[in-house]
Design a protein around this motif. Structure first.
Motif, PDB file in Angstrom:
ATOM      1  N   UNK A 133      31.295 -15.810 -22.807  1.00 52.60           N
ATOM      2  CA  UNK A 133      32.495 -16.519 -22.664  1.00 52.60           C
ATOM      3  C   UNK A 133      33.633 -16.098 -23.342  1.00 52.60           C
ATOM      4  N   UNK A 134      34.599 -15.401 -22.727  1.00 57.04           N
ATOM      5  CA  UNK A 134      35.619 -14.567 -23.319  1.00 57.04           C
ATOM      6  C   UNK A 134      36.840 -15.488 -23.214  1.00 57.04           C
ATOM      7  N   UNK A 135      37.507 -15.932 -24.100  1.00 56.59           N
ATOM      8  CA  UNK A 135      38.869 -16.796 -23.943  1.00 56.59           C
ATOM      9  C   UNK A 135      39.572 -16.577 -25.119  1.00 56.59           C
ATOM     10  N   UNK A 136      41.201 -16.339 -25.005  1.00 56.99           N
ATOM     11  CA  UNK A 136      41.976 -16.526 -25.919  1.00 56.99           C
ATOM     12  C   UNK A 136      42.458 -17.757 -25.947  1.00 56.99           C
ATOM     13  N   UNK A 137      43.993 -17.768 -26.545  1.00 54.95           N
ATOM     14  CA  UNK A 137      44.652 -19.189 -26.693  1.00 54.95           C
ATOM     15  C   UNK A 137      44.051 -20.068 -27.466  1.00 54.95           C
ATOM     16  N   UNK A 138      43.512 -21.122 -27.249  1.00 55.04           N
ATOM     17  CA  UNK A 138      42.691 -22.158 -27.962  1.00 55.04           C
ATOM     18  C   UNK A 138      41.334 -21.868 -27.879  1.00 55.04           C
ATOM     19  N   UNK A 139      41.121 -21.099 -27.095  1.00 57.69           N
ATOM     20  CA  UNK A 139      39.455 -20.353 -27.031  1.00 57.69           C
ATOM     21  C   UNK A 139      38.386 -21.682 -26.497  1.00 57.69           C
ATOM     22  N   UNK A 140      38.720 -22.837 -25.769  1.00 55.12           N
ATOM     23  CA  UNK A 140      38.121 -23.721 -25.488  1.00 55.12           C
ATOM     24  C   UNK A 140      37.074 -23.253 -24.467  1.00 55.12           C
ATOM     25  N   UNK A 141      36.961 -22.424 -23.749  1.00 54.33           N
ATOM     26  CA  UNK A 141      36.057 -22.240 -22.598  1.00 54.33           C
ATOM     27  C   UNK A 141      34.617 -22.140 -23.035  1.00 54.33           C
ATOM     28  N   UNK A 142      34.120 -21.472 -24.107  1.00 54.87           N
ATOM     29  CA  UNK A 142      32.673 -21.589 -24.455  1.00 54.87           C
ATOM     30  C   UNK A 142      32.119 -22.967 -24.868  1.00 54.87           C
ATOM     31  N   UNK A 143      33.232 -23.669 -25.541  1.00 55.43           N
ATOM     32  CA  UNK A 143      32.648 -25.120 -25.984  1.00 55.43           C
ATOM     33  C   UNK A 143      32.163 -25.986 -24.636  1.00 55.43           C
ATOM     34  N   UNK A 144      33.169 -25.826 -23.434  1.00 59.15           N
ATOM     35  CA  UNK A 144      32.983 -26.427 -22.278  1.00 59.15           C
ATOM     36  C   UNK A 144      31.669 -25.982 -21.707  1.00 59.15           C
ATOM     37  N   UNK A 145      31.245 -24.675 -21.823  1.00 60.74           N
ATOM     38  CA  UNK A 145      30.356 -24.258 -20.868  1.00 60.74           C
ATOM     39  C   UNK A 145      28.943 -24.681 -21.818  1.00 60.74           C
ATOM     40  N   UNK A 146      29.021 -24.597 -23.182  1.00 62.52           N
ATOM     41  CA  UNK A 146      27.883 -25.126 -23.995  1.00 62.52           C
ATOM     42  C   UNK A 146      27.684 -26.527 -23.961  1.00 62.52           C
TER      43      UNK A 146
END
Length: 250
Positions: free
Chosen positions: A163-176
């Motif tokens: 999961x690649x994400x900028x700004x606050x980088x929340x995408x990996x946390x949501x996926x996990x």
């Protein structure tokens, strides 16, 4: 092949020592960091890799440098060997990529938005260089969470998620927090002001409350791909594991 630097300095070949044993030790091809290398250095490295019957992968190469490398190699003994500049990934490859092997398991690389594309495409290409089936899914950032939720059933069929994400980088946390397979977070240097070139995304991922989330360095798509490759190399993790071939869960 001997390539002298444009300045007339001595040939560069004696100073280049490649890790040609990496595939045997780790199951990985050696990737070459191209951003701080000259076109002459990259061309020599690619010639040496070809002489060793190894695929050439060079990261962080802009179009101008790619063109310069191509010009240098066009006069060499292997001039007909295809040199490809993957513009989205900002990478060069030389030599044929292996066919994807479904038995090794599938990886999905996600990007919060199209601004994450370069990093996500680098991860995808690095996996393709190792014969790993890989899919790119973009525009699933948390600002429009319904776009990600619509993909969950499809994502369950993957063995590993990047999961690649900028700004606050929340995408990996949501996926996990939603899916059981390994999730590798890649902070991306995208965002305004306090995003600080990916630092905010990095800190957010490292501070995640989602258990088991792994995180690599800012913009390190290649590193995330190699982490996924190591996971897939564990016996029982490939496509034949579990009751859902290629994925997790029922």
């Amino acid at each position: 092949m001997t390539i002298a630097p444009a300045s007339g300095e001595p040939p560069l070949a004696p100073s280049i020592r490649l890790d040609l044993d990496r595939r045997r030790r780790l199951g990985m091809v050696e990737a070459i960091w191209g951003e701080h290398k000259s076109a002459e250095q990259i061309a020599l490295v690619l010639e040496q890799l070809h002489a060793a019957s190894e695929l050439g992968l060079v990261t962080r190469v802009d179009p101008a440098k790619a063109e310069a490398v191509g010009s240098l190699l066009s006069n060499g003994p292997q001039a007909g060997l295809a040199l490809v500049h993957h513009r989205q990934a900002h990478c060069l490859t030389r030599g044929p990529l292996p066919d994807a092997d479904p038995q090794r398991g599938r990886v999905v690389v996600l990007g919060g938005g199209s601004s994450d594309l370069a990093v996500a495409a680098e991860a995808q290409l690095a996996l393709q260089c190792h014969g790993i089936p890989c899919e790119l899914v973009l525009d699933v950032g948390v600002a429009g969470l319904q776009r990600l939720l619509d993909q969950l059933d499809h994502l369950r069929s993957a063995r590993v998620l990047i999961a690649c994400a900028g700004m606050e980088g929340a995408l990996p946390t949501v996926l996990a927090g939603l899916l059981p397979q390994p999730v590798i977070g890649v902070p991306v240097s995208v965002g305004y002001g306090v995003s600080a070139g990916g630092q905010a995304a990095l800190m957010g991922m490292l501070a995640s409350c989602a258990p088991g989330l792994s995180v690599v360095n800012i913009d390190n798509g290649y590193g995330a791909a190699m982490a996924a490759l190591r996971i897939l190399s564990i016996p029982g993790i490939g496509a034949q594991a579990g009751t859902n071939p290629g994925g997790w869960g029922p």
